[in-house]
Design a protein around this motif. Structure first.
Motif, PDB file in Angstrom:
ATOM      1  N   SER A   1      -3.421  -1.863   9.343  1.00 49.09           N
ATOM      2  CA  SER A   1      -2.518  -1.420  10.412  1.00 49.09           C
ATOM      3  C   SER A   1      -1.218  -0.866   9.821  1.00 49.09           C
ATOM      4  CB  SER A   1      -2.198  -2.583  11.357  1.00 49.09           C
ATOM      5  OG  SER A   1      -3.365  -3.105  11.935  1.00 49.09           O
ATOM      6  N   ILE A   2      -0.685  -1.578   8.834  1.00 47.00           N
ATOM      7  CA  ILE A   2       0.549  -1.124   8.186  1.00 47.00           C
ATOM      8  C   ILE A   2       0.315   0.183   7.440  1.00 47.00           C
ATOM      9  CG2 ILE A   2       2.305  -1.709   6.471  1.00 47.00           C
ATOM     10  CD1 ILE A   2       1.816  -4.657   7.131  1.00 47.00           C
ATOM     11  N   LEU A   3      -0.828   0.270   6.740  1.00 48.54           N
ATOM     12  CA  LEU A   3      -1.156   1.501   6.021  1.00 48.54           C
ATOM     13  C   LEU A   3      -1.210   2.692   6.964  1.00 48.54           C
ATOM     14  CD1 LEU A   3      -2.206   3.068   3.528  1.00 48.54           C
ATOM     15  CD2 LEU A   3      -4.515   2.326   4.166  1.00 48.54           C
ATOM     16  N   LEU A   4      -1.890   2.533   8.095  1.00 53.94           N
ATOM     17  CA  LEU A   4      -2.005   3.622   9.063  1.00 53.94           C
ATOM     18  C   LEU A   4      -0.650   3.997   9.652  1.00 53.94           C
ATOM     19  CD1 LEU A   4      -5.275   2.492  10.886  1.00 53.94           C
ATOM     20  CD2 LEU A   4      -5.007   4.455   9.340  1.00 53.94           C
ATOM     21  N   SER A   5       0.242   3.023   9.816  1.00 55.63           N
ATOM     22  CA  SER A   5       1.572   3.329  10.362  1.00 55.63           C
ATOM     23  C   SER A   5       2.398   4.127   9.351  1.00 55.63           C
ATOM     24  CB  SER A   5       2.300   2.039  10.751  1.00 55.63           C
ATOM     25  OG  SER A   5       2.611   1.258   9.617  1.00 55.63           O
ATOM     26  N   TYR A   6       2.243   3.834   8.048  1.00 52.52           N
ATOM     27  CA  TYR A   6       2.932   4.623   7.027  1.00 52.52           C
ATOM     28  C   TYR A   6       2.376   6.042   6.971  1.00 52.52           C
ATOM     29  CZ  TYR A   6       5.549   0.691   5.092  1.00 52.52           C
ATOM     30  OH  TYR A   6       6.419  -0.354   4.916  1.00 52.52           O
TER      31      TYR A   6
END
Length: 515
Positions: free
Chosen positions: A476-481
């Motif tokens: 989720s964090i990767l996709l937000s970056y």
């Protein structure tokens, strides 16, 4: 006044060194916040004011720097700013409480705001008109390289010395810059001492810009308008900006000369500088967070990865200056820079949790070239139609817009990352159900693995669910970056039409007109 030979180069080294001091200090402290927090026994929220106080003071002074140069004389103001900045650096390093450190950082920010625009004006006046593109490129080296090298230098000092040394390293450089300023930069007359001081303008500027910068620095941490003081500051900023503009347009002796907005190239340059700030500071903010929070890199490692991109910027700057001096239109190079910045963003959007240092070299190299192609042409477009004292005023406003663009970019990207993280997590959790064969296979495999290590069925199942939840969280964090990289890249593409709103003049004429 135009200088030649050794004197021209020593002045160039002096003003670039002084501007680097100010720009490095905008980012060098960020990586030392945890160490400062532990040493001074403060909370992370309170310690963040070490960064916020500097940024707020810096942005307040930037638009006033042209008026202050006229009032005190450019050399006197520049020299005083260097001395105060150096003394404040010593006081910051010698602070024994957070209150002392924040107060001295505000003093440092007030002095630093006077360095950047004044240095740019001195440099442009010291070089002959037909070499002004080269002069702008040299200044651009400091303006782009400073924020890039800051985290690297801060991380190195953090790992090998105490946090006080991020301030103490300024002292010998500041002393050298002050000595060279005293010896080699010629005095200019002070033209404003016989005129009334616009105290209302100063007060409104401090309130309006200070409130706006504080909102951008602290808004995300305080959950924006759910916090009373952020709401109050927002109202204050809106009315303060409106009153400030009205005051400056109605008084005979303004501290910020908005009449220079009559130059279409300068008005356009303000907008493009804002976008440049968003891309420069926004990407400098997001990338280290990505590498440290997700990939487990240290602050120094993240800085070292950014460093080669800065080298590409340095290598490209002279080429850009030469092209401007030869008459290549600034618009063409700026568009090329924006396209390269988009390519950089799209390449980083392919990052994964297994990405290594080698995966970032070429994207950051492309970014470095793009920044060089952006900074010098956009600065040329902004100040190309200004003359005399307008140069100092315009440089101050232009630098302020770039800083504000960075603040808006960081605040916006920070909020975007948090919002998109929740969205992506909800989307991924839809697949966590017993009807999904991939999920059940993964859950059973993890459960068996934990049971093989001696865990009970219940404990192994709980641990398997926790492991899957951790994977979902990281994804989720990767996709937000990745979303944030796309936003920066698309913002650059959308800014391309703005470049062509400026008068279409050849680079050599544009930079020569600044004299």
């Amino acid at each position: 006044m135009v200088e030649t030979g050794f004197r021209k180069w020593i002045i160039t080294i002096t003003v670039v060194t002084a501007s680097l001091l100010e720009l490095i200090d905008t980012t060098i402290v960020n990586v030392s916040i945890p160490q400062i927090q532990g040493n001074l026994g403060s909370t992370i929220t309170d310690t963040a004011w070490v960064v916020t106080g500097y940024s707020v003071a810096n942005v307040i002074i930037l638009p006033m720097s042209g008026w202050l140069s006229s009032f005190f004389g450019r050399k006197n103001y520049f020299l005083t700013s260097i001395i105060i900045f150096t003394v404040a650096s010593f006081l910051c390093g010698n602070s024994h409480s957070l209150t002392e450190l924040v107060c001295f950082r505000i003093l440092q920010g007030l002095a630093g705001g006077g360095l950047l625009s004044t240095a740019q004006a001195i440099l442009l006046e010291s070089w002959p008109p037909n070499q002004a593109g080269t002069a702008t490129a040299i200044f651009g080296f400091g303006a782009v390289f400073g924020p890039t090298i800051g985290p690297t230098l801060g991380g190195y000092i953090n790992d090998h010395a105490s946090w006080q040394w991020i301030f103490y390293v300024n002292i010998p450089i500041g002393c050298m810059a002050a000595a060279f300023t005293l010896l080699f930069i010629k005095s200019t007359p002070s033209t404003g001492k016989d005129k009334p001081i616009d105290w209302w303008g100063i007060a409104l500027l401090a309130v309006a810009v200070g409130s706006l910068q504080t909102i951008l620095e602290k808004g995300e941490d305080e959950d924006w308008f759910s916090t009373t003081y952020i709401t109050v500051l927002t109202i204050t900023a809106i009315f303060g900006i409106l009153l400030f503009i009205w005051r400056e347009l109605s008084t005979d002796h303004p501290i910020v000369n908005f009449k220079i907005m009559r130059h279409r190239s300068f008005s356009t340059g303000m907008l493009t500088s804002f976008i440049l700030g968003l891309g420069l500071y926004g990407s400098n903010y997001v990338f280290p967070l990505f590498t440290q929070n997700l990939l487990g890199f240290s602050a120094q490692q993240s800085g070292e990865i950014l460093f080669p991109g800065g080298i590409f910027t340095i290598l490209t700057m002279p080429f850009v200056g030469i092209m401007l001096n030869k008459g290549v239109p600034a618009q063409f190079m700026a568009v090329a820079g924006m396209i390269l910045f988009f390519i950089f963003s799209s390449m980083l959007s392919n990052s994964t949790l297994s990405s290594g240092t080698g995966d970032f070299f070429w994207p950051l190299a492309i970014r470095g070239v793009g920044l060089a192609l952006l900074f010098v042409p956009l600065t040329t477009l902004a100040i190309g139609g200004l003359r005399g004292q307008e140069i100092g005023q315009g440089a101050g406003l232009n630098n302020m817009m770039r800083q504000l663009g960075g603040s808006f970019g960081i605040a916006g990207l920070n909020t975007l990352i948090h919002i998109r993280e929740a969205v992506h997590r909800n989307n991924l959790l839809v697949n966590i159900n017993p009807y999904n064969s991939y999920f059940t296979e993964r859950l059973n495999a993890l459960t068996r693995a934990f049971m093989a290590k001696g865990k009970s069925v219940i404990d192994a199942t709980h641990m398997a669910y926790a492991a899957i939840d951790g994977t979902v969280q990281k994804q989720s964090i990767l996709l937000s970056y990745i979303d944030s990289y796309w936003v920066v890249g698309v913002a650059m593409l959308c800014a391309i039409p703005l470049v062509f709103l400026a008068p279409f003049v050849k680079g050599q004429k544009a930079v020569a007109d600044t004299h």
